[in-house]
Design a protein around this motif. Structure first.
Motif, PDB file in Angstrom:
ATOM      1  N   GLY A   1      19.992  12.740  -1.321  1.00  0.00           N
ATOM      2  CA  GLY A   1      18.891  12.828  -2.275  1.00  0.00           C
ATOM      3  C   GLY A   1      18.923  11.710  -3.302  1.00  0.00           C
ATOM      4  N   ARG A   2      18.623  12.056  -4.536  1.00  0.00           N
ATOM      5  CA  ARG A   2      18.550  11.050  -5.599  1.00  0.00           C
ATOM      6  C   ARG A   2      19.911  10.483  -5.971  1.00  0.00           C
ATOM      7  NH1 ARG A   2      14.075  13.502  -9.902  1.00  0.00           N
ATOM      8  NH2 ARG A   2      12.296  13.510  -8.446  1.00  0.00           N
ATOM      9  N   ASP A   3      20.971  11.201  -5.589  1.00  0.00           N
ATOM     10  CA  ASP A   3      22.310  10.718  -5.907  1.00  0.00           C
ATOM     11  C   ASP A   3      22.761   9.610  -4.954  1.00  0.00           C
ATOM     12  OD1 ASP A   3      22.549  12.533  -7.982  1.00  0.00           O
ATOM     13  OD2 ASP A   3      23.381  14.096  -6.692  1.00  0.00           O
ATOM     14  N   ARG A   4      22.003   9.378  -3.887  1.00  0.00           N
ATOM     15  CA  ARG A   4      22.407   8.384  -2.903  1.00  0.00           C
ATOM     16  C   ARG A   4      22.008   6.992  -3.396  1.00  0.00           C
ATOM     17  NH1 ARG A   4      24.093   9.336   2.165  1.00  0.00           N
ATOM     18  NH2 ARG A   4      24.059   7.647   3.707  1.00  0.00           N
ATOM     19  N   PRO A   5      22.963   6.067  -3.549  1.00  0.00           N
ATOM     20  CA  PRO A   5      22.628   4.720  -4.041  1.00  0.00           C
ATOM     21  C   PRO A   5      21.671   4.006  -3.098  1.00  0.00           C
ATOM     22  CG  PRO A   5      25.002   5.105  -4.112  1.00  0.00           C
ATOM     23  CD  PRO A   5      24.407   6.233  -3.329  1.00  0.00           C
ATOM     24  N   LEU A   6      20.901   3.102  -3.649  1.00  0.00           N
ATOM     25  CA  LEU A   6      19.971   2.308  -2.859  1.00  0.00           C
ATOM     26  C   LEU A   6      20.723   1.532  -1.781  1.00  0.00           C
ATOM     27  CD1 LEU A   6      16.936   1.484  -2.775  1.00  0.00           C
ATOM     28  CD2 LEU A   6      17.568  -0.489  -4.188  1.00  0.00           C
ATOM     29  N   PHE A   7      20.239   1.633  -0.546  1.00  0.00           N
ATOM     30  CA  PHE A   7      20.816   0.922   0.606  1.00  0.00           C
ATOM     31  C   PHE A   7      22.271   1.301   0.867  1.00  0.00           C
ATOM     32  CE2 PHE A   7      17.624  -2.267  -1.068  1.00  0.00           C
ATOM     33  CZ  PHE A   7      16.633  -1.890  -0.178  1.00  0.00           C
TER      34      PHE A   7
ATOM     35  N   VAL B   1       0.868  -1.169   0.000  1.00  0.00           N
ATOM     36  CA  VAL B   1       0.000   0.000   0.000  1.00  0.00           C
ATOM     37  C   VAL B   1       0.903   1.217   0.000  1.00  0.00           C
ATOM     38  CG1 VAL B   1      -1.690   1.329   1.284  1.00  0.00           C
ATOM     39  CG2 VAL B   1      -1.894  -1.153   1.166  1.00  0.00           C
ATOM     40  N   GLY B   2       0.934   1.938  -1.101  1.00  0.00           N
ATOM     41  CA  GLY B   2       1.831   3.079  -1.231  1.00  0.00           C
ATOM     42  C   GLY B   2       3.248   2.659  -1.556  1.00  0.00           C
ATOM     43  N   ARG B   3       3.468   1.358  -1.791  1.00  0.00           N
ATOM     44  CA  ARG B   3       4.791   0.836  -2.130  1.00  0.00           C
ATOM     45  C   ARG B   3       5.835   1.299  -1.120  1.00  0.00           C
ATOM     46  NH1 ARG B   3       4.940  -3.444  -3.543  1.00  0.00           N
ATOM     47  NH2 ARG B   3       7.151  -3.165  -3.887  1.00  0.00           N
ATOM     48  N   ILE B   4       5.626   0.961   0.161  1.00  0.00           N
ATOM     49  CA  ILE B   4       6.589   1.298   1.208  1.00  0.00           C
ATOM     50  C   ILE B   4       7.611   0.167   1.297  1.00  0.00           C
ATOM     51  CG2 ILE B   4       6.886   1.821   3.646  1.00  0.00           C
ATOM     52  CD1 ILE B   4       3.964   2.667   3.708  1.00  0.00           C
ATOM     53  N   PRO B   5       8.844   0.415   0.873  1.00  0.00           N
ATOM     54  CA  PRO B   5       9.851  -0.646   0.929  1.00  0.00           C
ATOM     55  C   PRO B   5      10.509  -0.695   2.293  1.00  0.00           C
ATOM     56  CG  PRO B   5      10.812   1.300  -0.033  1.00  0.00           C
ATOM     57  CD  PRO B   5       9.380   1.641   0.289  1.00  0.00           C
ATOM     58  N   LEU B   6      11.246  -1.744   2.532  1.00  0.00           N
ATOM     59  CA  LEU B   6      12.118  -1.749   3.697  1.00  0.00           C
ATOM     60  C   LEU B   6      13.144  -0.635   3.528  1.00  0.00           C
ATOM     61  CD1 LEU B   6      12.836  -5.538   4.231  1.00  0.00           C
ATOM     62  CD2 LEU B   6      11.479  -4.065   5.691  1.00  0.00           C
ATOM     63  N   THR B   7      13.392   0.109   4.592  1.00  0.00           N
ATOM     64  CA  THR B   7      14.332   1.215   4.501  1.00  0.00           C
ATOM     65  C   THR B   7      15.696   0.795   5.023  1.00  0.00           C
ATOM     66  OG1 THR B   7      13.814   2.041   6.712  1.00  0.00           O
ATOM     67  CG2 THR B   7      12.433   2.823   4.890  1.00  0.00           C
ATOM     68  N   ASP B   8      16.680   1.650   4.765  1.00  0.00           N
ATOM     69  CA  ASP B   8      18.012   1.438   5.317  1.00  0.00           C
ATOM     70  C   ASP B   8      17.950   1.250   6.825  1.00  0.00           C
ATOM     71  OD1 ASP B   8      20.336   1.597   3.437  1.00  0.00           O
ATOM     72  OD2 ASP B   8      19.330   3.404   2.802  1.00  0.00           O
ATOM     73  N   ALA B   9      17.203   2.109   7.501  1.00  0.00           N
ATOM     74  CA  ALA B   9      17.153   2.068   8.968  1.00  0.00           C
ATOM     75  C   ALA B   9      16.567   0.761   9.463  1.00  0.00           C
ATOM     76  CB  ALA B   9      16.337   3.248   9.491  1.00  0.00           C
ATOM     77  N   GLU B  10      15.528   0.266   8.803  1.00  0.00           N
ATOM     78  CA  GLU B  10      14.912  -0.981   9.235  1.00  0.00           C
ATOM     79  C   GLU B  10      15.856  -2.166   9.018  1.00  0.00           C
ATOM     80  OE1 GLU B  10      10.485   0.717   8.271  1.00  0.00           O
ATOM     81  OE2 GLU B  10      11.650  -0.316   6.741  1.00  0.00           O
TER      82      GLU B  10
ATOM     83  N   HIS C   1      12.559   7.927  11.635  1.00  0.00           N
ATOM     84  CA  HIS C   1      13.307   9.174  11.713  1.00  0.00           C
ATOM     85  C   HIS C   1      14.781   8.943  12.022  1.00  0.00           C
ATOM     86  CE1 HIS C   1       9.332  10.787  11.698  1.00  0.00           C
ATOM     87  NE2 HIS C   1       9.704  12.031  11.975  1.00  0.00           N
ATOM     88  N   ILE C   2      15.073   7.834  12.680  1.00  0.00           N
ATOM     89  CA  ILE C   2      16.459   7.567  13.076  1.00  0.00           C
ATOM     90  C   ILE C   2      17.362   7.405  11.856  1.00  0.00           C
ATOM     91  CG2 ILE C   2      16.359   5.038  13.180  1.00  0.00           C
ATOM     92  CD1 ILE C   2      17.857   5.203  15.860  1.00  0.00           C
ATOM     93  N   SER C   3      16.775   7.209  10.698  1.00  0.00           N
ATOM     94  CA  SER C   3      17.581   7.086   9.478  1.00  0.00           C
ATOM     95  C   SER C   3      18.420   8.339   9.246  1.00  0.00           C
ATOM     96  CB  SER C   3      16.681   6.836   8.266  1.00  0.00           C
ATOM     97  OG  SER C   3      15.747   7.892   8.105  1.00  0.00           O
ATOM     98  N   LEU C   4      17.946   9.485   9.742  1.00  0.00           N
ATOM     99  CA  LEU C   4      18.712  10.728   9.597  1.00  0.00           C
ATOM    100  C   LEU C   4      20.061  10.606  10.297  1.00  0.00           C
ATOM    101  CD1 LEU C   4      18.571  13.774   8.636  1.00  0.00           C
ATOM    102  CD2 LEU C   4      17.962  14.277  11.002  1.00  0.00           C
ATOM    103  N   LEU C   5      20.075  10.010  11.501  1.00  0.00           N
ATOM    104  CA  LEU C   5      21.321   9.838  12.238  1.00  0.00           C
ATOM    105  C   LEU C   5      22.225   8.841  11.530  1.00  0.00           C
ATOM    106  CD1 LEU C   5      20.136   9.710  15.971  1.00  0.00           C
ATOM    107  CD2 LEU C   5      20.422  11.668  14.443  1.00  0.00           C
ATOM    108  N   LEU C   6      21.654   7.755  11.057  1.00  0.00           N
ATOM    109  CA  LEU C   6      22.449   6.737  10.370  1.00  0.00           C
ATOM    110  C   LEU C   6      23.081   7.316   9.104  1.00  0.00           C
ATOM    111  CD1 LEU C   6      19.950   3.747  10.724  1.00  0.00           C
ATOM    112  CD2 LEU C   6      21.935   4.249  12.164  1.00  0.00           C
ATOM    113  N   ASP C   7      22.297   8.081   8.352  1.00  0.00           N
ATOM    114  CA  ASP C   7      22.832   8.700   7.135  1.00  0.00           C
ATOM    115  C   ASP C   7      23.945   9.690   7.457  1.00  0.00           C
ATOM    116  OD1 ASP C   7      20.977   7.269   5.714  1.00  0.00           O
ATOM    117  OD2 ASP C   7      19.612   8.949   5.374  1.00  0.00           O
TER     118      ASP C   7
END
Length: 585
Positions: free
Chosen positions: A273-279, A197-206, A259-265
């Motif tokens: 942004g778009r220049d960041r490779p997947l995972f 639903v909304g195509r929510i993928p697993l994120t880096d943080a998860e 939100h914790i993905s901000l700290l990990l990044d």
């Protein structure tokens, strides 16, 4: 024995067993997959198939990641229930099948796909070249995908065999998936809906969380340590969901599901942004987590502590908040702070703000509403507002970067000397209504002139059709009654303030008294009004001797300019420095 599941944030309970999450090369996938009835059939079109082939072929990264594949073991069966990843695995199967069918490779696809409600899919996949597109919707999409694959390879002409060999090799040494094994007690259909639903993928943080908890569990002497890390993770996530703190470090940008993905990044750094490779974040942190999971977690805790410390320090809060709002990323500011004392970091922040502002005192005086100068004017007025609040030592008030982020702010004329931008009857009528109320409230207008002008406006408002010539005639009289008769530059910084751009066009083209009344109305209603904008319309900067409440005159402009310069002075450059910088550009 299984430990209790730990939530990853998207409805996928994560076991602490290390086998629950791992990377795999596409070429090593040799399982049998069962696609349950709750999934739709294969639906990728030409664009998705071609993009996958192009991305794999053109990627110059050592690893190319596809979206995660989520599976669950089927009890007493050698197959895996495929919860998420059907479209990708089916497309890869067709690519491998094409290579075998065209004798470009000798090995058939090593894995298989069985469908609960689509038995004909087995026949289609066994010989995709012979699919009749008109048979049904599944056949249509499979045939289209196979046709796209065929055209892509044939487009390489005589190099087709070379391309096939390289691409086949990539599947074993470059193209990877994140293999996610959900526990047996997982409700597969619920997980599928949440992922799709909304195509929510697993994120880096998860993915980081799942791997981190797995490795902490296996590395620590006590199983309880992983639950402590999970509790700390959730606590940090709650902190970062504070709207004011979040806007302070992100300028209010929409967050990922975690939100914790901000700290990990920020810890990892790299493109944004778009220049960041997947995972990119997960892949960068993965070796460190494998080697020292608690060490990685300490880095996250330290960064969280650093940010909350900045948030609690009024000076740092306002300076960092301005920089982030002006376009700096959290990672840049964190890097700026490394190895510095408190005073050194303060000095670095001031220097960075000066770079953003890039103005001398003379440059401030020349700021205006036109061209590129408008951007610099808006930034200067934002800094003035932030600095005004920061300097209030006896107050606990802070500049609300959250409120700032919730609105779209723009430069507005404090006093507009004409309504020439209004071109429609509804705009003219609204302008007249706004100014009719203001005329009635200004005591300095002679009674006879006020009554005459009010009558003329009332007639125009009651007219079935207001023509422009009538409006312009009344407009000139209103401007004369409520404006200052001066040749000063209407677009000068001395006549500009930050207002939300949601104001209607009639108000934007209104004179000072109309805007003053509206600002007061909004302030009483609880709307967020930047401190200096409020001060302007309350005549805070004008000396008592020069006060004339309903107009914006030369004395007001001069006092306002001095206030701007006073707020910005710690960040201003010398005229020689600005000239040297301009020469280098």
């Amino acid at each position: 024995m299984h430990t209790p599941p730990i939530s990853t944030g998207v409805g996928l309970p994560q076991e602490t067993a290390s086998s629950a999450l791992r990377e795999r090369y596409v070429g090593d996938i040799a399982e049998r997959f069962w696609v349950p009835a709750y999934q739709r059939g294969y639906r990728w079109g030409h664009e998705e198939v071609e993009r996958l082939l192009d991305d794999v072929w053109n990627s110059d990264e050592p690893s190319y990641y596809l979206q995660p594949v989520v599976v669950k073991a089927i009890p007493d069966d050698d197959r895996w229930e495929l919860i998420d990843g059907q479209q990708r695995l089916t497309t890869l199967f067709l690519i491998l099948a094409y290579m075998r069918n065209e004798s470009l490779q000798s090995t058939p696809p090593p894995y298989s796909l069985d469908y609960e409600t689509r038995p004909e899919m087995l026949k289609y996949l066994s010989d995709p070249a012979s699919i009749e597109p008109g048979s049904n919707i599944d056949a249509f999409h499979l045939a289209g995908a196979y046709e796209t694959i065929t055209a892509w390879f044939e487009a390489h002409g005589v190099r087709r065999q070379f391309v096939a060999n390289k691409l086949y090799g990539y599947f074993f040494e470059r193209v990877r998936i994140i293999w996610y094994e959900a526990p047996e007690e997982t409700d597969s259909a619920t997980v599928f809906r949440r992922l799709n639903v909304g195509r929510i993928p697993l994120t880096d943080a998860e993915l980081v969380k799942a791997l981190l908890l797995s490795k902490v569990e296996s590395a620590a002497p006590s199983r309880g340590r992983s639950f402590e890390v999970a509790a700390q993770w959730d606590s940090i996530e709650r902190d970062l969901r504070n709207p004011e703190l979040w806007a302070f470090i992100t300028a209010g940008k929409r967050a990922d599901s975690t939100h914790i993905s901000l700290l990990l990044d920020a810890i990892v750094g790299g493109p944004s942004g778009r220049d960041r490779p997947l995972f990119h974040t997960f892949e960068t942190l993965r070796p460190d987590i494998e080697l020292d999971p608690l060490g990685v977690w300490e880095r996250v805790l330290d960064l969280h502590s650093l940010i909350t410390g900045w948030y609690d320090d009024r000076d740092v809060f306002h300076r960092v908040g301005f920089l982030v709002t002006a376009g700096d990323h959290l990672g840049q500011i964190v890097a700026m702070s490394v190895g510095k004392t408190k005073s050194e970091f303060d000095a670095a922040l001031i220097g960075r703000i000066s770079e953003h502002l890039s103005l001398s005192e003379e440059g401030v005086r020349e700021l205006n509403y036109e061209g590129r100068s408008a951007i610099r004017s808006e930034r200067a007025l934002l800094l003035m507002n932030v600095e005004t609040v920061r300097r209030q030592r006896s107050s606990s008030e802070r500049y609300s970067f959250h409120a700032h982020a919730e609105e779209r702010w723009s430069l507005e004329h404090i006093h507009a000397q004409s309504a020439e931008l209004l071109t429609r009857q509804d705009q003219w009528l609204e302008w007249l209504r706004l100014h009719r109320a203001a005329i009635s409230a200004v005591p300095s207008i002679p009674a006879a002139a006020r009554e005459s002008l009010e009558t003329e406006i009332d007639v125009a408002l009651a007219s079935p059709k207001l023509v422009e010539s009538t409006f312009r005639g009344i407009e000139a009289k209103v401007i004369a009654a409520l404006g200052e008769s001066s040749d000063v530059d209407i677009h000068s910084i001395t006549n500009l303030a930050l207002l939300d751009s949601g104001s209607n066009s009639a108000l934007s083209n209104a004179v000072f008294e109309v805007k003053r009344r509206e600002i007061l109305r909004r302030d009483k209603r609880g709307n967020y009004i930047p401190a200096c904008t409020r001060n302007v319309f309350l005549k805070y900067y004008t000396s008592d001797a020069d006060q004339q409440l309903h107009f914006w005159g030369m004395a007001d402009r001069q006092a306002y300019l001095e206030a701007i310069l006073d707020a910005l002075r710690p960040y201003l450059l010398s005229d020689l420095t600005v000239e040297a910088g301009a020469a280098d550009e």
